[in-house]
Every structure is written in structure tokens, then in C-alpha cells.
Design an enzyme around this catalytic site. Structure first.
Site, PDB file in Angstrom:
ATOM      1  N   ASN A   1      13.908  23.456  10.926  1.00 22.18           N
ATOM      2  CA  ASN A   1      13.300  24.696  10.984  1.00 22.18           C
ATOM      3  C   ASN A   1      13.170  25.107   9.934  1.00 22.18           C
ATOM      4  OD1 ASN A   1      13.141  27.563  11.822  1.00 22.18           O
ATOM      5  ND2 ASN A   1      13.967  27.654  13.370  1.00 22.18           N
ATOM      6  N   ASP A   2      11.812  25.079   9.168  1.00 21.68           N
ATOM      7  CA  ASP A   2      11.673  25.850   7.738  1.00 21.68           C
ATOM      8  C   ASP A   2      11.491  27.048   7.633  1.00 21.68           C
ATOM      9  OD1 ASP A   2      11.044  23.825   6.280  1.00 21.68           O
ATOM     10  OD2 ASP A   2       8.296  24.024   7.024  1.00 21.68           O
ATOM     11  N   CYS A   3      12.072  28.196   8.920  1.00 24.13           N
ATOM     12  CA  CYS A   3      11.820  29.305   8.718  1.00 24.13           C
ATOM     13  C   CYS A   3      13.133  29.780   8.643  1.00 24.13           C
ATOM     14  CB  CYS A   3      11.193  30.295   9.524  1.00 24.13           C
ATOM     15  SG  CYS A   3       9.479  29.023   9.313  1.00 24.13           S
TER      16      CYS A   3
END
Ligand code: GLC
Ligand code: GLC
Length: 811
Positions: free
Chosen positions: A482-484
């Protein structure tokens, strides 16, 4: 509501209205030269790199949408129209767009004139071909003019859309009898040019946009077309274009075809010029000569069909469920090939100028295409591994043109290294090519640091093993899958990168998701080690895996589901005490896929919690409840309005993880239900809500907390393609490549009584018939291999070229 239909016989999606809810696109090209084309002939072409070698201009974010592309204006008397409706938007008497595998055909008719625009990029060539066929369907002779029009991009798409003080002076072209050459910057450091050609001499041309369109004209109302025709202009600076005019006459019932091409030519530095200031056109002329008759065009198209047949024949299912078959046999595999080619670079949502090839993205994409093109998977693995750092960490992205790691983003996404193990493991299972482990591969693209590939895997594993946090769970770094979820960044200034601002690394923030990956792919690593006779090392790896597994069941378990992470202050993320974001999908999928809590009940509970808390009618959302305000300690995830993107959208990529996880527990009915919720062919009827193409997956669908619940975004370039193919082909239909052979282990909806599969595997063909007489969801009672009872479920590797018959009885 639908805007078209599937034609499975021809492997096409046929769009019957030009006004689809969004442009619905297709990809042409499979090697170096690519074209994006929409159902109204919008789009652009590029050679290898959509940023650095863009041939034609495309304005994202434009109004009206999708006006740039490969348009033909047809002018009959005062009537001007396009076969694809755009950009003039004159109402058509009939319209159809057929998107097929690597080709697109757009047909339109008006006032008894029918035009069909066929487009494809031939194999082995660096060009786009277009055939425009026009037919007079009336009883009277018709006179009309045809104007093809494209606008050149001055190569670097970012520079082209920003550096106007220079670019308005650099544009240059050359015009020959039937071709227009775009040679901006060729006078200095470039030794490549583009050429647009026709198979005959036009009756007029323009190469300056001002002349063809008009200073205040628009693609919907080009001055030359609506006025007195092309002006013969030569572009000097400003905007070079290629426009031509053909004045035609057709007798009643008569047809004619015009052939066009857009090519990319590279000359060596020493062979640039034919004469001072005149480009060397030899290669272009050869290309043009090869494609100027109908039979060459037809043969090129035929070769493309053969190519796609050879890829798609590796896995075919016949289940009696039409939608399932068309997803598995055609569109899902097609999308896997497109993500292989594009990674996340160029789509109608990815500008082609931003992200290059993602380390984790490309490793996951490989899971979906390795069975089709193992040789190219091999090459991809070696390219990716060469960008790894000597300590096992990895550049998050690399550039397709240079294959070098991208320093702007750097490293520190702590899931990346483990995806390399996932990719190599999938490759070994598919091919049995153990020699790849011995291939010398650079670290950090430095040949002096080269080591056998197996050493790269070792360092991937040990990187995670040696970067554990206070609870014995892996440190998250800048983010994991989850890059975020940016637990170490604390960005407070608009415009900053959420991932790379701030310290980015931290000794406290931990990821339960990476822990799940470590268990799953750590076990795969140990199995690989056993195969290469490193039993001691395998045992040691398993001990590390067990320790992390215990940490998950201890510090990563919330009572009803797996927690998501610990933040930089040691607070739980994804737990019941959280104000928002109490449960996340990713650790439920990954931990259960890894088998964590399978024998002790946590796995069952986790999936029940997913169903209870994250399910919606359009798929499973990423988290609940959504973040309603910005949390600096969590980062980008909380920057999205509730229900969008990583903040509680249906992020399609991790839905198939739940499918796989459900099959781990034998839940075939539920697995299939989850599969069908997001599978494009199953939601074709809600195209007006879903809006993106009904033949491919989108990265996300707005979640229940969003006003646009059900609306898809970011179609085409998503790891969803690979993972859904894994989930349906391996987890549900149960055809699983292993290191030792092909395992048959279906986990299906109990209502499915029978299906058959043809699987090409390591050079042999397995024709597999599965019967489910007792309507079970899981379990193999008997397998017959070529008529004899076979013990176990893993079919041994067969001789090259052999065809075996496999009968499977579930029960
Ligand atoms: C995007 C990225 C992928 C990431 C996902 C979740 O799809 O391409 O790498 O895992 O978003 O943040
Ligand atoms: C943004 C997107 C995410 C993507 C990332 C790539 O964070 O929300 O989906 O993975 O950009 O850098």
C-alpha cells in the site's frame, strides 16, 4: 446498461455507441512500438518509452475529452464527419468499434457512405498501420474528400507540454510525394524521426497545425476541411502535424481502400543525412514499401492473430459459464500481456510521463504472463533483479529505456525485495529452468557487483529477516504494497511526495502485511533451497519464518482479524481501538494465503470479518471505516476522500487475494462469489455505473463511502490482472504449477458440475476434465492419468510434445 457486446468467436468487444461513459481503449503493439486507441480513434503512439519517444501528441485532462488521435475527416458536399464520431461529433447513421487482440476496427456510415478504419501495429516493425476502406452504398456516384490528421509530439512528452519558449521554434518537417517526415531536433542530437505516409500521392497536404486547423480552430472544426482544403503548408516551429487530402469518386456500390502508416525510424549517427539538411529516408522507404498493399496488410493482421493464438492456447477453459470462459480465455490474459508491456506507464489514467516500471508491480505482473511468454519472463526477472541494491533492498522503479533504477524515488519500500522471490518462484514452477538461479546479475546495475540470481533471492529474504521491529514484525520503511500507508514520513506541506518526504525510514513502524509475505514467500524460498540441496539453509529460513508467523499471531492479531501495522509511535493501525481504519483487507488476504492461523482458527475468523465488514455489492473495500480527515502519521492513505483509492475504495488488486485465501480454506462458493463481483464480464450490465471498459479490470472502483459508489477508475494497468488470473486459474480452477509438476486442486462453486481445461506446461499438453458429481466445493477423490488411476494430485512433468488426458473426480 451496455454499450456493446462480447464477440467471443472473434475475441472482440464490439462497442455500438461512440458515446461510451468514458473513452474505451485498446492497446496495439507487443514489442517496441505501441499505440493506445480509443473507440473514437483517440490516442497516441510511442516507441518503447511513452515519455521520451512519443510520436504523437495527446492532451490528458482535455476538454472535450479524447480529441487527439488518429482521425479521418470525410467531407461530402457540406457534410463533414468522422467514422469514429470524434472530433467533429456529427451524428452517424451507424457506428461500431471492434476492439480485438492487438487491433481495432472503427466503422461509421453517413449518407450512404460507409468507412471502416482498421488499425494495428505489425509484429517486428516500428509502426502503426491504418487501412481506411470506404464504400458507396447508394445508387448514385459519390464525390468526397478524405483528410487524415495527426499531430506530432516533439518527442519528450513532458518537455513538449512545458517548454514552449523553445519548442515553438524547433519544429521541423520534410514532405515527399506521399509522406510527411517529422524531424524536430534531428539537426542536433537525435538520430530518429517519425514518418506518416499514404499509399498514394495526396491531392493536398498540411504540416502546420495553424494552417490545417486554424489559429482559433479546433479539431472539431479544422479550417482546411471546412474551408477550401489543404494549403500545402510547411511547419517551421509551432506545431508540426501530418494532414493530407484525397479527393475521391466512387461509383454506386464501389469500394476503395487507402493505406496509411506512422513509423519510427532510427538511423545510426553516421547515417543521418542523405544530403545537407535532408534526412536519410532509406529505412523509412523500405518500411513504406513493405506495407503499401492490401495483401501485406492482411498478412500482417493474420500474423498477429497467429501470435495471439499461440499465447492464449497455453491455458483454455470450457466451463459452460460463458462469462467465466471469456474472462479466462481472452480478456484477463490479454490484460496480463498489456500490463507486462506497459507496467504502469501509459494508459488513459497513467500519462506515460510519470512512473517507469515498478519493482513490485513488474514482479507481480509476471505471475499473470509467465505461462504465456516464459522467455520474456526470464529476461524481465534478470532486468528487475539487476536494479536491486547489494543489501537486498531495491529501487522502487526503473526506466524501461535504460533499465536503470530511478533515483528520484529511490528505495525503502520494504515489500519490494520479497516480490522478487514471488516472481522467481512463479517462473521456476512454470518452467523448471533451474539454471536461471546461476545467471550472474548486477546489483545496482553495476557489473562489478554481479552475483548469481540465487544470491539476489538470498538477500531479498535476509533483508526482511534482518529488518524487524519491536514486535518482531518486518519494518515497513516508506510503505509496503500500500504505497499510501506512509508511517514514517509525516508530510505537512502540499505538493511534497507523501512517500519520500521526511525521514522515510524508522525503527518502529512495522507491517503485518510484509510479515504475511515473509511467511508465504519465505516458505517458497525454503522450498527452492531444498531443491538446490541447501537443506541447512532451508531449515534456518523456516525458523525465521516461524518466528515471524508467531509474531503475527501474537502482535498482529486483533481478536477477529489481522491488524495492519504499527505506526512510528508503536500504535496499532487496523485494530478495533482505532478511531478510523479499524480493519484492512491486505493482511487478511496475505496472511491467510500464507496459511497463518489456518489450523488455529484465526484464518477463518479473519475472512469472516472481511465478509462482515468490508463486503459490498461491487466488491470488497480496502478498509473500514474510511479516514475522514488527514492523519499525518498515516500519510497519503488519509489524503483521499472517503471511498476513493486506498482510502476504502474497492481496490481491485487485493480482491483476488481474498479469493485465493478463501480457497486455502476450501470455500469455493465464496471464492467464486468474490471473483464475480469485480470480473469485468460479470458487471457489463452496469457499464453506466462502472464507466470504464467492461472487458478489463480497473485499479479501483469507488467504495460505498464515496458518492460515486461503483464507478471504476484507472483501467488497464493494474496488478489486478495478474492476481485475478492467478486466483481463477490456480486457486479456483485449481491448475497449479509446482516445482515438481502440475498440481490439480480445484476449489469451485458447488454448482459447477463439470469443466475442462487445456493447459500447456513445460512443453506438454494436459487435457484435463474435472467432474464434480457430489456438488462439493473442494477435494479430489480420484485422478486418472491417461486412463490409469494416479496417486496424489501433482502430475509429473511430461516429455516435450506429449499430450496427456487427465480425468479428475472431485468429492
Ligand atoms: C498502485 C501501485 C502499486 C501499489 C498499489 C497500492 O496500483 O502501482 O504498486 O501496490 O497502488 O498502493
Ligand atoms: C499514489 C496512488 C497509488 C500509487 C502511487 C504510486 O500513491 O494512490 O495508488 O501506487 O501513487 O506512486
Amino acid at each position: 446498461m451496455r454499450f456493446g457486446y462480447f464477440d467471443d468467436e472473434r475475441r472482440e468487444y464490439v462497442i455500438t455507441s461512440p458515446q461510451t461513459p468514458l473513452p474505451w481503449i485498446n492497446y496495439l503493439g507487443v514489442e517496441d512500438f505501441f499505440t493506445l486507441v480509443s473507440n473514437t480513434a483517440g490516442g497516441y503512439s510511442f516507441y518503447r518509452d511513452a515519455r521520451l519517444r512519443r510520436l504523437t501528441r495527446y492532451r490528458y485532462n482535455n476538454c472535450p475529452l479524447d480529441a487527439d488521435g488518429f482521425h479521418f475527416y470525410i467531407k461530402e458536399g457540406e457534410n463533414v464527419w468522422n467514422p469514429g464520431w470524434q472530433p467533429v461529433q456529427a451524428e452517424l447513421d451507424s457506428y461500431r468499434c471492434r476492439h480485438g487482440l492487438g487491433y481495432t476496427v472503427i466503422e461509421g456510415a453517413k449518407n450512404g457512405l460507409r468507412a471502416s478504419q482498421e488499425m494495428f501495429n505489425p509484429l517486428g516493425e516500428h509502426c502503426l498501420l491504418i487501412r481506411l476502406k470506404v464504400t458507396n452504398e447508394t445508387a448514385l456516384a459519390k464525390r468526397f474528400s478524405i483528410f487524415p490528421f495527426i499531430e506530432f509530439c516533439l518527442w519528450d512528452a513532458v518537455d513538449d507540454s512545458t517548454n514552449f519558449q523553445r519548442n515553438y521554434s524547433t519544429g521541423e518537417v520534410e514532405v515527399t510525394e506521399n509522406a510527411i517526415y517529422h524531424k524536430t531536433e534531428y539537426r542536433e542530437r537525435r538520430d530518429h524521426y517519425a514518418v506518416f505516409w499514404a499509399d498514394r500521392k495526396p491531392d493536398g497536404f498540411d504540416t502546420s497545425r495553424e494552417a490545417f486547423i486554424g489559429v482559433y480552430g479546433s479539431p472539431a472544426h479544422p479550417a482546411a476541411v471546412f474551408g477550401t482544403g489543404c494549403t500545402g503548408s510547411t511547419a517551421h516551429g509551432w506545431q508540426p502535424v501530418a494532414a493530407q487530402q484525397f479527393d475521391l469518386e466512387l461509383a454506386p456500390g464501389e469500394s476503395t481502400s487507402l493505406l496509411f502508416g506512422l513509423g519510427y525510424i532510427e538511423n545510426g549517427h553516421s547515417a543521418k543525412w542523405a544530403a545537407p539538411g535532408i534526412i536519410n529516408k532509406e529505412k523509412a522507404e523500405r518500411m513504406i514499401a513493405a506495407w503499401t498493399d492490401d495483401s501485406a496488410f492482411d498478412a500482417g493482421l493474420q500474423a498477429l492473430h497467429v501470435y495471439w493464438n499461440s499465447l492464449l492456447m497455453k491455458f483454455r477453459v470450457s466451463s459452460g459459464e460463458e462469462k467465466l470462459d471469456r474472462m479466462v480465455n481472452i480478456w484477463n490474459q490479454y490484460q496480463c500481456m498489456v500490463t507486462f508491456n506497459m507496467s504502469r506507464s501509459a494508459s488513459y489514467f497513467e500519462s506515460g510521463t510519470g512512473r517507469g516500471m515498478g519493482f513490485r508491480d513488474s514482479c507481480q505482473d509476471l505471475l499473470g504472463f509467465v505461462h504465456m511468454i516464459p522467455e520474456r519472463a526470464r529476461e524481465r526477472i534478470l532486468d528487475i533483479a539487476a536494479t536491486q541494491f547489494p543489501d537486498g533492498s531495491a529501487y522502487h522503479q526503473y526506466q524501461p529505456l535504460t533499465k536503470k533504477g530511478n533515483l528520484d524515488i529511490g528505495s525503502g519500500f520494504n515489500d519490494d525485495p520479497l516480490w522478487l522471490i514471488a516472481a522467481v518462484d512463479a517462473y521456476l514452477r512454470e518452467t523448471g529452468d533451474w539454471e536461471i538461479l546461476e545467471e550472474p546479475v548486477d546489483f545496482d546495475n553495476d557489473p562489478a557487483l554481479a552475483q548469481p540470481l540465487v544470491e539476489h533471492l538470498r538477500r531479498s529474504f535476509s533483508y526482511t529477516e534482518t529488518h524487524l521491529g519491536p514486535h518482531g514484525l518486518p519494518l515497513i520503511g516508506r510503505a509496503d504494497w500500500n504505497d499510501c500507508l506512509n508511517l514514517n514520513c509525516f508530510s505537512e506541506h502540499p505538493g511534497e511526495s507523501f512517500q519520500t518526504s521526511g525521514p522515510s525510514e524508522g525503527p518502529v513502524a512495522e507491517s503485518v502485511f510484509i510479515a504475511g509475505m515473509f511467511v508465504k514467500y519465505g516458505r517458497a524460498w525454503a522450498e527452492i533451497l531444498r531443491h538446490i540441496e541447501k537443506a541447512n539453509e532451508a531449515r534456518a529460513a523456516e525458523q525465521s519464518v516461524e518466528a515471524v508467523e508467531a509474531a503475527v499471531l501474537n502482535a498482529g492479531w486483533d481478536g477477529e482479524w489481522f491488524r495492519r501495522a504499527y505506526d512510528a509511535f508503536g500504535h496499532v493501525v487496523g485494530g478495533r481501538e482505532c478511531e478510523e481504519g479499524q480493519i484492512f483487507i491486505e493482511p487478511q488476504g496475505m496472511c491467510v494465503m500464507a496459511g497463518i492461523g489456518k489450523s488455529t482458527g484465526e484464518a477463518e475468523k479473519a475472512l469472516a470479518s472481511v465478509r462482515e465488514r468490508l463486503d459490498t455489492k461491487y466488491g470488497i473495500v480496502l478498509l473500514q471505516p474510511p479516514y475522514t480527515r488527514y492523519h499525518t502519521e498515516l500519510g497519503e492513505i488519509s489524503s483521499y476522500p472517503p471511498g476513493y483509492k486506498e482510502n476504502a475504495a474497492i481496490f481491485c488488486h487485493n480482491n483476488p487475494w481474498i479469493v485465493c485465501a478463501e480457497t486455502e480454506l476450501g470455500h469455493g462458493d465464496r471464492a467464486f462469489e468474490v471473483y464475480t463481483r469485480t470480473a469485468p464480464a460479470f458487471i457489463e450490465d452496469i457499464s453506466e455505473i462502472h464507466r470504464t471498459e467492461p472487458y478489463v479490470y480497473s485499479q479501483m472502483i469507488a467504495g460505498k463511502d464515496a458518492p460515486g459508489f461503483g464507478e471504476g477508475k484507472n483501467s488497464w494497468l493494474t496488478g489486478t490482472a495478474a492476481w485475478t488470473f492467478v486466483s481463477i486459474s490456480q486457486a479456483i480452477l485449481g491448475i497449479k504449477p509446482t516445482l515438481d509438476g502440475l498440481q490439480i486442486d480445484p476449489c469451485i462453486p458447488s454448482s459447477l458440475q463439470h469443466f475442462s481445461i487445456t493447459r500447456r506446461y513445460r512443453g506438454a499438453v494436459y487435457v484435463i476434465d474435472v467432474e464434480n458429481p457430489d456438488a462439493v466445493q473442494h477435494g479430489v477423490r480420484e485422478i486418472f492419468l491417461d486412463g490409469s488411476l494416479f496417486p496424489g494430485t501433482v502430475l509429473p512433468v511430461q516429455k516435450e510434445g506429449k499430450e496427456v488426458r487427465v480425468r479428475v473426480i472431485m468429492g
